[in-house]
Design a protein around this motif. Structure first.
Motif, mmCIF file in Angstrom:
data_model
loop_
_atom_site.group_PDB
_atom_site.id
_atom_site.type_symbol
_atom_site.label_atom_id
_atom_site.label_comp_id
_atom_site.label_asym_id
_atom_site.label_seq_id
_atom_site.Cartn_x
_atom_site.Cartn_y
_atom_site.Cartn_z
ATOM 1 N N PHE A 174 33.897 -14.519 -18.223
ATOM 2 C CA PHE A 174 34.722 -14.468 -19.437
ATOM 3 C C PHE A 174 33.884 -14.282 -20.696
ATOM 4 C CE2 PHE A 174 36.651 -17.542 -16.447
ATOM 5 C CZ PHE A 174 37.686 -16.739 -16.018
ATOM 6 N N GLY A 175 32.718 -13.707 -20.559
ATOM 7 C CA GLY A 175 31.914 -13.530 -21.761
ATOM 8 C C GLY A 175 30.615 -12.834 -21.426
ATOM 9 N N ALA A 176 29.771 -12.691 -22.416
ATOM 10 C CA ALA A 176 28.513 -11.983 -22.230
ATOM 11 C C ALA A 176 27.491 -12.876 -21.535
ATOM 12 C CB ALA A 176 27.969 -11.553 -23.580
ATOM 13 N N VAL A 177 26.660 -12.277 -20.695
ATOM 14 C CA VAL A 177 25.582 -13.066 -20.097
ATOM 15 C C VAL A 177 24.362 -13.016 -20.993
ATOM 16 C CG1 VAL A 177 26.246 -12.941 -17.700
ATOM 17 C CG2 VAL A 177 24.883 -11.124 -18.690
ATOM 18 N N ASN A 178 23.451 -13.897 -20.691
ATOM 19 C CA ASN A 178 22.210 -14.028 -21.453
ATOM 20 C C ASN A 178 22.436 -14.460 -22.884
ATOM 21 O OD1 ASN A 178 19.975 -13.976 -19.982
ATOM 22 N ND2 ASN A 178 19.814 -11.764 -19.896
ATOM 23 N N GLU A 179 23.635 -14.908 -23.170
ATOM 24 C CA GLU A 179 23.888 -15.484 -24.478
ATOM 25 C C GLU A 179 23.174 -16.829 -24.516
ATOM 26 O OE1 GLU A 179 24.442 -14.953 -27.628
ATOM 27 O OE2 GLU A 179 26.224 -13.829 -27.105
ATOM 28 N N LEU A 180 22.686 -17.159 -25.681
ATOM 29 C CA LEU A 180 21.847 -18.347 -25.778
ATOM 30 C C LEU A 180 22.442 -19.327 -26.779
ATOM 31 C CD1 LEU A 180 18.996 -18.944 -24.561
ATOM 32 C CD2 LEU A 180 18.103 -18.335 -26.780
ATOM 33 N N GLY A 181 22.517 -20.576 -26.392
ATOM 34 C CA GLY A 181 22.904 -21.622 -27.329
ATOM 35 C C GLY A 181 21.688 -22.489 -27.587
ATOM 36 N N VAL A 182 21.449 -22.841 -28.830
ATOM 37 C CA VAL A 182 20.250 -23.603 -29.148
ATOM 38 C C VAL A 182 20.638 -24.962 -29.720
ATOM 39 C CG1 VAL A 182 18.072 -23.603 -30.401
ATOM 40 C CG2 VAL A 182 19.070 -21.454 -29.653
ATOM 41 N N PHE A 183 20.048 -26.002 -29.158
ATOM 42 C CA PHE A 183 20.321 -27.359 -29.609
ATOM 43 C C PHE A 183 19.017 -28.075 -29.923
ATOM 44 C CE2 PHE A 183 23.984 -26.398 -27.008
ATOM 45 C CZ PHE A 183 25.028 -26.937 -27.740
ATOM 46 N N ALA A 184 19.126 -29.074 -30.748
ATOM 47 C CA ALA A 184 17.989 -29.958 -30.956
ATOM 48 C C ALA A 184 18.427 -31.343 -30.483
ATOM 49 C CB ALA A 184 17.608 -29.990 -32.423
ATOM 50 N N MET A 185 17.582 -32.014 -29.699
ATOM 51 C CA MET A 185 17.900 -33.367 -29.243
ATOM 52 C C MET A 185 17.468 -34.351 -30.321
ATOM 53 S SD MET A 185 19.149 -35.295 -26.862
ATOM 54 C CE MET A 185 19.134 -34.839 -25.147
ATOM 55 N N SER A 192 9.393 -30.932 -26.328
ATOM 56 C CA SER A 192 9.876 -30.556 -27.649
ATOM 57 C C SER A 192 11.346 -30.947 -27.719
ATOM 58 C CB SER A 192 9.694 -29.059 -27.890
ATOM 59 O OG SER A 192 10.840 -28.350 -27.475
ATOM 60 N N SER A 193 11.876 -30.974 -28.924
ATOM 61 C CA SER A 193 13.256 -31.461 -29.030
ATOM 62 C C SER A 193 14.261 -30.336 -28.849
ATOM 63 C CB SER A 193 13.455 -32.138 -30.377
ATOM 64 O OG SER A 193 13.282 -31.191 -31.389
ATOM 65 N N PHE A 194 13.808 -29.112 -28.713
ATOM 66 C CA PHE A 194 14.759 -28.012 -28.608
ATOM 67 C C PHE A 194 15.235 -27.786 -27.187
ATOM 68 C CE2 PHE A 194 12.496 -26.978 -32.538
ATOM 69 C CZ PHE A 194 13.582 -27.072 -33.380
ATOM 70 N N ARG A 195 16.511 -27.541 -27.061
ATOM 71 C CA ARG A 195 17.119 -27.283 -25.757
ATOM 72 C C ARG A 195 17.905 -25.985 -25.849
ATOM 73 N NH1 ARG A 195 14.359 -31.005 -25.187
ATOM 74 N NH2 ARG A 195 14.784 -33.065 -24.353
ATOM 75 N N LEU A 196 17.762 -25.170 -24.834
ATOM 76 C CA LEU A 196 18.472 -23.896 -24.830
ATOM 77 C C LEU A 196 19.459 -23.891 -23.684
ATOM 78 C CD1 LEU A 196 15.343 -21.627 -25.144
ATOM 79 C CD2 LEU A 196 16.751 -22.511 -26.972
ATOM 80 N N ILE A 197 20.635 -23.351 -23.915
ATOM 81 C CA ILE A 197 21.574 -23.132 -22.826
ATOM 82 C C ILE A 197 21.784 -21.644 -22.703
ATOM 83 C CG2 ILE A 197 23.852 -23.574 -21.894
ATOM 84 C CD1 ILE A 197 24.086 -25.942 -23.377
ATOM 85 N N ARG A 198 21.603 -21.159 -21.497
ATOM 86 C CA ARG A 198 21.698 -19.721 -21.286
ATOM 87 C C ARG A 198 22.791 -19.447 -20.264
ATOM 88 N NH1 ARG A 198 17.455 -16.030 -22.009
ATOM 89 N NH2 ARG A 198 15.893 -17.652 -22.075
ATOM 90 N N ALA A 199 23.594 -18.423 -20.518
ATOM 91 C CA ALA A 199 24.611 -18.019 -19.550
ATOM 92 C C ALA A 199 23.997 -17.023 -18.580
ATOM 93 C CB ALA A 199 25.798 -17.389 -20.274
ATOM 94 N N PHE A 200 24.032 -17.351 -17.287
ATOM 95 C CA PHE A 200 23.473 -16.450 -16.290
ATOM 96 C C PHE A 200 24.547 -15.577 -15.677
ATOM 97 C CE2 PHE A 200 19.556 -18.461 -16.625
ATOM 98 C CZ PHE A 200 18.646 -17.645 -15.993
ATOM 99 N N LYS A 201 25.726 -16.143 -15.616
ATOM 100 C CA LYS A 201 26.847 -15.390 -15.090
ATOM 101 C C LYS A 201 28.036 -15.856 -15.906
ATOM 102 C CE LYS A 201 30.001 -15.702 -11.208
ATOM 103 N NZ LYS A 201 30.207 -16.087 -9.824
ATOM 104 N N ASN A 202 28.866 -14.923 -16.338
ATOM 105 C CA ASN A 202 30.046 -15.335 -17.083
ATOM 106 C C ASN A 202 31.144 -14.315 -16.882
ATOM 107 O OD1 ASN A 202 31.830 -16.575 -18.727
ATOM 108 N ND2 ASN A 202 30.499 -16.699 -20.512
#
Ligand code: TYD
Ligand code: MG
Length: 461
Positions: A259-270, A247-257
């Protein structure tokens, strides 16, 4: 001069053993120990010097209140979804590790982010995987070749550090950490010792100089960063790329941070022009079936600060072998076995002669226990071959005693479901809001039996 000492380092856990053994004494993995040279200073008396620079004046004891924290200004990358997982942008001196399957888009994302940034600050892209021409070709396809971005095709750690030290960019990308090697070690690039040493040196450099670093790390088949897990301890932020390459969707997830919240999700489309941020992703993991189908249940999940609606599918079919199959994609396997046991014990639904497959649609990986109720209802729906209403969305954790436990941020989940046109929700009783949510009929439940009964009533009604 004394003979060079060697240690055996485990490629799974990074643990050290003085002798070679078939099994790592730390993590009990087999055949993972490889011999590496213990370089001068590692562990020896001479070593203490190597680390003093990072620690600074450790001898003075300071009260916490006397320290004046400097709120470092963050550097937004300009890619909104990327900034979201970073916690608002890059912090000076921070080291970010980005892991992910090959070809998922790590280099593409970083090239885009860096070229956008290079208009504002000095940035260097160190490539060890591709030649300069290849990167230029990619930049042309992404239509960013005019960016004043500096490129360094180099895999020698010492030379990379010298270049970075000389030019002092605000941000540098190392693509990838597995390709760089340090002359101080004899082992090949990508080996445990090399990856660890290079990451440690780069981190030390970043902390001292204030240069933000982003390192790319490869992921093995079982989803861990190849080589030592120790990398995750060294760096400030660990991001993982996930998603279905089909699929064209890509997710970026923070596992450890740090300087910010974890499990935050960024969503991209390729797209053919690289990765594009998806600012309103809540509905991309929904398939709208034309007809009602059994075994499908919509879950309202919460990833970081935003709710997502994901379709959970289950297929329950009579097993043709004495060991029925339990398979889950995007959801936890062990949790599935547990849910089937709860289903049997507390609701009397028998699945021991059935193959059970569950899937989170769209390649999204869901780890939160609030997915339980959706998995459970989709299994029952498939088993009885009765579709659930299309406008139903659920969430809730299922306990071993058959209770439905609340999930965090219930209100936000419900509001999102209502926004997307769902009109009914089965939710944990503890999550029932005091004020009604407009357009949403809420069915609060305490027990698994109740939830199944409520779903059945909806199917009939
Ligand atoms: P890449 O970023 O090189 O992945 P990684 O560095 O994580 O190994 O690969 C990205 C993939 O995306 C590659 O298979 C080609 C594809 N792609 C696009 O679809 N559109 C584009 O504009 C670009 C640059 C790549
Ligand atoms: Mg790459």
């Amino acid at each position: 001069m004394a003979k060079a000492k060697t240690v055996h380092v485990c490629s799974e856990c990074g643990g050290q053993s003085p002798r070679w053994q078939g099994q790592c004494p730390h993590c009990k993995a087999w055949n993972t120990l490889t011999e590496t040279v213990l370089e001068q200073g590692q562990g020896g008396a001479a070593s203490s010097k190597r680390f003093t620079a990072l620690a600074g004046n450790t001898a003075t004891l300071t009260p916490l209140s006397a320290l004046e924290p400097r709120e470092a200004p963050r550097l937004p990358t300009g890619l909104e979804e990327f900034d979201r997982v970073l916690g608002g942008g890059l912090v000076p001196g921070a080291v970010v590790l980005i892991g992910g399957d090959p070809g998922i888009g790590k280099s593409t994302l970083l090239l885009q982010a860096l070229s956008a940034l290079s208009h504002r600050v000095a940035a260097i892209y160190v490539t060890g995987e591709e030649s300069g021409e290849q990167v230029a070709l990619r930049a042309r396809r992404l239509q960013i070749e005019a960016a004043p971005l500096m490129l360094l095709a180099e895999i020698n750690m010492e030379r990379i550090l010298a270049t970075l030290g000389e030019h002092k960019p605000r941000l540098a990308v190392i693509d990838s950490i597995q390709t760089v090697y340090s002359e101080a070690l004899q082992s090949a690039p990508g080996s445990v010792a090399q990856v660890r040493e290079c990451a440690a040196q780069l981190t030390r450099f970043a902390k001292q100089s204030g240069v933000s670093l982003i390192m790319v790390g490869h992921v093995t088949k079982d989803g861990t960063l190849a080589g030592p897990r120790v990398l995750e301890h060294i760096v400030d932020t660990v991001l993982y790329f996930e998603g279905d390459t089909h699929s064209s969707f890509r997710l970026i997830r923070a596992f450890k941070n740090r300087f910010g919240a974890v499990n935050e999700l960024g969503v991209f489309a390729m797209t053919d022009k690289g990765l594009r941020g998806v600012s309103n992703p809540s509905a991309i993991f929904l398939t709208r079936h034309d007809q009602q189908v059994s075994g499908s249940c919509v879950l309202i999940t919460q990833e970081g600060t935003r709710p997502l609606l994901v379709e959970i599918q289950a297929l329950v079919d009579s097993a043709h072998s004495p060991n029925p199959r339990r398979l889950s994609v995007g959801l936890e396997q062990n949790r599935l076995a547990m849910l089937l046991a709860v289903l049997h014990k507390h609701a009397g639904v028998v699945c021991f002669d059935q193959d059970v497959f569950v899937n989170a649609v769209g390649g999204v990986r869901i780890s939160e226990p609030a997915a339980d109720l959706a998995v459970l209802l989709s299994i029952v729906s498939s088993l009885r071959n009765k579709p659930l209403p299309r406008e139903l969305a659920v969430f809730g954790e299922v306990g071993l005693a058959g209770e439905i436990r609340p999930a965090p941020r219930g209100q936000e989940r419900l509001r999102e479901a209502a926004k997307l046109g769902f009109n009914t929700a089965i939710i944990p009783r503890a999550n029932a809001p005091r004020q009604p949510v407009e357009g949403l009929q809420l069915i609060p439940v305490d027990r698994v039996e109740e939830a199944i009964e409520a779903a059945r009533n909806l199917q009939l009604g």
